[in-house]
Design an enzyme around this catalytic site. Structure first.
Site, mmCIF file in Angstrom:
data_model
loop_
_atom_site.group_PDB
_atom_site.id
_atom_site.type_symbol
_atom_site.label_atom_id
_atom_site.label_comp_id
_atom_site.label_asym_id
_atom_site.label_seq_id
_atom_site.Cartn_x
_atom_site.Cartn_y
_atom_site.Cartn_z
ATOM 1 N N ARG A 104 0.829 -1.225 0.000
ATOM 2 C CA ARG A 104 0.000 0.000 0.000
ATOM 3 C C ARG A 104 0.856 1.264 0.000
ATOM 4 N NH1 ARG A 104 -4.016 -0.415 4.525
ATOM 5 N NH2 ARG A 104 -4.648 1.595 3.684
ATOM 6 N N GLN A 152 -9.522 10.648 8.289
ATOM 7 C CA GLN A 152 -9.310 9.239 8.645
ATOM 8 C C GLN A 152 -8.233 8.648 7.738
ATOM 9 O OE1 GLN A 152 -13.454 7.260 9.297
ATOM 10 N NE2 GLN A 152 -13.800 9.082 8.079
ATOM 11 N N ASN A 153 -7.796 9.417 6.740
ATOM 12 C CA ASN A 153 -6.841 8.883 5.767
ATOM 13 C C ASN A 153 -5.427 8.884 6.333
ATOM 14 O OD1 ASN A 153 -9.077 8.787 4.193
ATOM 15 N ND2 ASN A 153 -8.546 10.526 2.899
ATOM 16 N N HIS A 202 -6.377 8.336 12.196
ATOM 17 C CA HIS A 202 -5.983 6.918 12.101
ATOM 18 C C HIS A 202 -4.497 6.751 11.790
ATOM 19 C CE1 HIS A 202 -10.468 5.745 11.250
ATOM 20 N NE2 HIS A 202 -10.239 5.986 12.524
ATOM 21 N N GLY A 239 -16.532 11.981 1.532
ATOM 22 C CA GLY A 239 -15.927 10.724 1.092
ATOM 23 C C GLY A 239 -15.689 9.706 2.187
ATOM 24 N N SER A 255 -17.732 6.502 4.496
ATOM 25 C CA SER A 255 -18.945 5.703 4.672
ATOM 26 C C SER A 255 -19.534 5.919 6.063
ATOM 27 C CB SER A 255 -18.635 4.214 4.469
ATOM 28 O OG SER A 255 -17.666 3.810 5.418
ATOM 29 N N ASN A 258 -20.610 12.866 -1.119
ATOM 30 C CA ASN A 258 -20.288 11.442 -1.255
ATOM 31 C C ASN A 258 -20.915 10.958 -2.566
ATOM 32 O OD1 ASN A 258 -20.183 8.471 -0.790
ATOM 33 N ND2 ASN A 258 -19.621 9.081 1.279
ATOM 34 N N GLU A 290 -22.383 8.217 -2.749
ATOM 35 C CA GLU A 290 -23.577 7.439 -2.358
ATOM 36 C C GLU A 290 -24.128 7.933 -1.024
ATOM 37 O OE1 GLU A 290 -22.553 3.340 -2.144
ATOM 38 O OE2 GLU A 290 -22.119 3.240 -4.291
HETATM 39 C C1 BJW Z 1 -16.434 8.941 -2.739
HETATM 40 C C2 BJW Z 1 -15.661 8.867 -3.856
HETATM 41 C C3 BJW Z 1 -15.392 10.073 -4.484
HETATM 42 C C4 BJW Z 1 -15.856 6.895 -3.179
HETATM 43 N N1 BJW Z 1 -15.877 11.199 -3.993
HETATM 44 N N2 BJW Z 1 -16.934 10.074 -2.268
HETATM 45 C C5 BJW Z 1 -19.117 1.966 18.458
HETATM 46 C C6 BJW Z 1 -20.109 1.300 17.776
HETATM 47 C C7 BJW Z 1 -19.808 0.208 16.984
HETATM 48 C C8 BJW Z 1 -18.497 -0.236 16.850
HETATM 49 C C9 BJW Z 1 -17.497 0.428 17.529
HETATM 50 C C10 BJW Z 1 -17.824 1.516 18.319
HETATM 51 N N3 BJW Z 1 -16.636 1.979 18.851
HETATM 52 C C11 BJW Z 1 -15.631 1.224 18.414
HETATM 53 C C12 BJW Z 1 -16.120 0.253 17.622
HETATM 54 C C13 BJW Z 1 -15.293 -0.794 16.967
HETATM 55 C C14 BJW Z 1 -14.587 -0.344 15.718
HETATM 56 C C15 BJW Z 1 -15.649 0.006 14.692
HETATM 57 O O1 BJW Z 1 -15.958 1.142 14.433
HETATM 58 N N4 BJW Z 1 -16.198 -0.992 14.031
HETATM 59 C C16 BJW Z 1 -17.197 -0.744 12.990
HETATM 60 C C17 BJW Z 1 -16.739 -1.416 11.713
HETATM 61 C C18 BJW Z 1 -18.541 -1.200 13.489
HETATM 62 N N5 BJW Z 1 -13.698 0.770 15.950
HETATM 63 C C19 BJW Z 1 -12.451 0.593 16.370
HETATM 64 O O2 BJW Z 1 -12.014 -0.523 16.616
HETATM 65 C C20 BJW Z 1 -11.592 1.823 16.594
HETATM 66 N N6 BJW Z 1 -10.997 1.755 17.882
HETATM 67 C C21 BJW Z 1 -11.681 1.975 18.992
HETATM 68 O O3 BJW Z 1 -12.809 2.380 19.020
HETATM 69 O O4 BJW Z 1 -10.969 1.690 20.120
HETATM 70 C C22 BJW Z 1 -11.621 1.687 21.378
HETATM 71 C C23 BJW Z 1 -10.577 1.202 22.382
HETATM 72 C C24 BJW Z 1 -10.383 1.926 23.541
HETATM 73 C C25 BJW Z 1 -9.441 1.495 24.464
HETATM 74 C C26 BJW Z 1 -8.692 0.351 24.225
HETATM 75 C C27 BJW Z 1 -8.877 -0.358 23.074
HETATM 76 C C28 BJW Z 1 -9.830 0.079 22.147
HETATM 77 C C29 BJW Z 1 -10.439 1.866 15.602
HETATM 78 C C30 BJW Z 1 -10.860 2.021 14.193
HETATM 79 C C31 BJW Z 1 -9.634 1.967 13.272
HETATM 80 C C32 BJW Z 1 -9.979 1.975 11.784
HETATM 81 N N7 BJW Z 1 -8.814 1.648 11.037
HETATM 82 C C33 BJW Z 1 -8.894 1.638 9.578
HETATM 83 C C34 BJW Z 1 -7.559 1.109 9.032
HETATM 84 C C35 BJW Z 1 -6.461 2.178 9.137
HETATM 85 C C36 BJW Z 1 -5.158 1.690 8.642
HETATM 86 C C37 BJW Z 1 -5.162 1.290 7.187
HETATM 87 O O5 BJW Z 1 -5.466 2.078 6.304
HETATM 88 O O6 BJW Z 1 -4.830 0.133 6.938
HETATM 89 O O7 BJW Z 1 -9.172 2.964 9.111
HETATM 90 S S1 BJW Z 1 -10.254 0.669 8.931
HETATM 91 C C38 BJW Z 1 -10.626 1.769 7.612
HETATM 92 O O8 BJW Z 1 -11.940 2.342 7.812
HETATM 93 C C39 BJW Z 1 -9.619 2.922 7.730
HETATM 94 C C40 BJW Z 1 -10.495 4.108 7.428
HETATM 95 O O9 BJW Z 1 -9.907 5.297 7.929
HETATM 96 C C41 BJW Z 1 -11.794 3.747 8.080
HETATM 97 C C42 BJW Z 1 -12.985 4.504 7.526
HETATM 98 O O10 BJW Z 1 -13.183 4.227 6.188
HETATM 99 P P1 BJW Z 1 -13.648 5.362 5.170
HETATM 100 O O11 BJW Z 1 -12.594 6.385 5.061
HETATM 101 O O12 BJW Z 1 -14.986 5.827 5.532
HETATM 102 O O13 BJW Z 1 -13.643 4.551 3.796
HETATM 103 P P2 BJW Z 1 -14.820 3.649 3.168
HETATM 104 O O14 BJW Z 1 -14.220 2.815 2.114
HETATM 105 O O15 BJW Z 1 -15.594 2.957 4.216
HETATM 106 O O16 BJW Z 1 -15.816 4.710 2.509
HETATM 107 C C43 BJW Z 1 -15.430 5.463 1.375
HETATM 108 C C44 BJW Z 1 -16.603 6.376 1.039
HETATM 109 O O17 BJW Z 1 -16.218 7.230 -0.018
HETATM 110 C C45 BJW Z 1 -17.858 5.612 0.561
HETATM 111 O O18 BJW Z 1 -18.980 6.120 1.263
HETATM 112 C C46 BJW Z 1 -17.953 5.952 -0.939
HETATM 113 O O19 BJW Z 1 -19.305 6.051 -1.385
HETATM 114 C C47 BJW Z 1 -17.254 7.276 -0.986
HETATM 115 N N8 BJW Z 1 -16.574 7.601 -2.236
HETATM 116 N N9 BJW Z 1 -15.345 7.498 -4.068
HETATM 117 C C48 BJW Z 1 -16.671 11.121 -2.857
HETATM 118 N N10 BJW Z 1 -14.651 10.091 -5.631
#
Ligand code: BJW
Ligand code: ZN
Length: 262
Positions: A74, A106-107, A124, A201, A203, A227, A229
């Site tokens: 990546r 978040q990027n 992140h 951008g 989800s 977004n 969508e």
């Molecule tokens: C366009 C477009 C264009 C396309 N123009 N738009 C409360 C409720 C439920 C669950 C939880 C909660 N609290 C915590 C959780 C658990 C968990 C979580 O959220 N799980 C869910 C899946 C349910 N969260 C965590 O674990 C977090 N930690 C935490 O809460 O810790 C608590 C803790 C306390 C004390 C001790 C221990 C723990 C951590 C979350 C970390 C996320 N990490 C990642 C990976 C980062 C590294 C890497 O890149 O490898 O972060 S996962 C991934 O998702 C990445 C992103 O930043 C993140 C968000 O994704 P994003 O940016 O929204 O991307 P997409 O693909 O989802 O969406 C793209 C969007 O763009 C789409 O909508 C398209 O339509 C749109 N799009 N092209 C405009 N051209």
């Protein structure tokens, strides 16, 4: 739902006659730079790769080499990428709010800073930084060390921490890990105080980042979503514009600039 068809339906006074603005971005902002998103059905990383194996501390403990190599892959994609018109439009947006502007991303690709954004909060982490999995110390690696042929021969993948010998990992936030405390605290504070909040951008599926638009909306900010969508934010945003960030944002910021000088 407040999906609007054209940007001139947005109330400019609600966005421009205020002194504080927060923007939250996600992977969709970098999609037009050629960096894959996570959850898009055909092209998202999670449609091809296993989240549990690659983006959790448990996955790293089970197979550090596999995770390190995935992040090397990546890094290579991101190194080739440049900021796109959405990143540059956000630099201009910052110029419209000299008193208070924060860009919460978040990027992990660093493209907002490359474009010239100043007040960036990386929720992140950043893929170009490394730290020790065991002692958490930051680790600097020479540009050509990671993944080099010599290291592969010695099977030192991932590299070792010079302080404690633990495995080195990218300084990003995986699932089940806490976000950097200062970053999330500042993000909640600024989201709860701003008068204009843009969500671009993302989800809005991953917490705690996904709660920030709710915090802003509850505190009375005008909430604008861009977004391709609808997302969960669409249900409560003041305005949602469906389209690509790289096409919508430059037009919207240009209109805001024109409005601000009149
Ligand atoms: C366009 C477009 C264009 C396309 N123009 N738009 C409360 C409720 C439920 C669950 C939880 C909660 N609290 C915590 C959780 C658990 C968990 C979580 O959220 N799980 C869910 C899946 C349910 N969260 C965590 O674990 C977090 N930690 C935490 O809460 O810790 C608590 C803790 C306390 C004390 C001790 C221990 C723990 C951590 C979350 C970390 C996320 N990490 C990642 C990976 C980062 C590294 C890497 O890149 O490898 O972060 S996962 C991934 O998702 C990445 C992103 O930043 C993140 C968000 O994704 P994003 O940016 O929204 O991307 P997409 O693909 O989802 O969406 C793209 C969007 O763009 C789409 O909508 C398209 O339509 C749109 N799009 N092209 C405009 N051209
Ligand atoms: Zn260490």
């Amino acid at each position: 739902m407040a999906i609007i068809k054209a940007i001139d339906e947005i109330s400019l006074p609600r966005l421009c006659k205020v002194s504080s603005c927060v923007v939250m971005t996600g992977a969709g902002v970098s999609a037009e730079s050629g960096i894959p998103t996570f959850r898009d059905a055909q092209t998202g990383l999670w449609s091809r790769f296993n989240l549990q194996e690659l983006a959790t501390p448990e996955g790293f403990e089970a197979n550090p080499r596999r995770v390190w190599e995935w992040y090397e892959y990546r890094r290579r994609i991101i190194k080739k990428a440049s900021p796109n018109p959405a990143h540059y439009a956000l630099v201009r947006l910052e110029g419209l709010f000299p008193k208070e502007f924060w860009l919460i991303t978040q990027n992990i690709d660093g493209l907002h800073a490359s474009a010239g954004s100043k007040n960036v909060i990386e929720l992140h982490g950043n893929i170009f930084r490394n730290k020790c999995f065991r002692c958490s110390a930051p680790v600097e690696l020479a540009e050509d060390v990671a993944g080099s042929a010599e290291l592969q021969k010695r099977e030192e993948i991932p590299p070792r921490c010079p302080r404690c010998g633990g495995n080195v990992r990218p300084d990003v936030v995986w699932f089940n890990e806490p976000l950097p405390g200062e970053c999330i605290d500042k993000s909640i504070k600024h989201s709860s105080r701003c008068k204009a909040f843009f969500v671009v951008g993302t989800s809005a599926a991953v917490y705690p980042a996904a709660q920030l638009p709710t915090v802003a909306r509850r505190a009375g900010a005008c909430l604008v979503e861009i977004n391709t969508e609808p997302t969960p934010v669409t249900d409560y945003a003041d305005f949602t514009i469906l389209g690509k960030a790289g096409e919508i944002l430059p037009k919207l910021v240009e209109r805001m600039e024109q409005f601000s000088v009149t």
